[in-house]
Design a protein around this motif. Structure first.
Motif: not given
Length: 60
Positions: A35-45, A47-52
């Motif tokens: 959920y946090l990964m989806v939240f960070m990418t969709d809400t805060f914009g 990038p997926a690599a940075a979230v990883g």
């Protein structure tokens, strides 16, 4: 608790305990993490690599 004749726990007992002991914690951790990964990418914009990278660093 089942024991073998030499006083040691059977491999089935050890495996059962290992599989059940942390399962609930791991399931909840996975749900929160996904959920946090989806939240960070969709809400805060972010990038997926940075979230990883953020998630890996947070778990270390």
């Amino acid at each position: 608790m089942s024991k073998e004749s030499n006083g040691k726990l059977s491999k089935l007992t050890i495996g059962s305990y290992a599989m059940s002991y942390g399962s609930g914690y791991q399931i909840m951790g996975s749900l929160v993490g996904s959920y946090l990964m989806v939240f960070m990418t969709d809400t805060f914009g972010i990038p997926a690599a940075a979230v990883g990278v953020i998630m890996v660093l947070a778990s270390i």
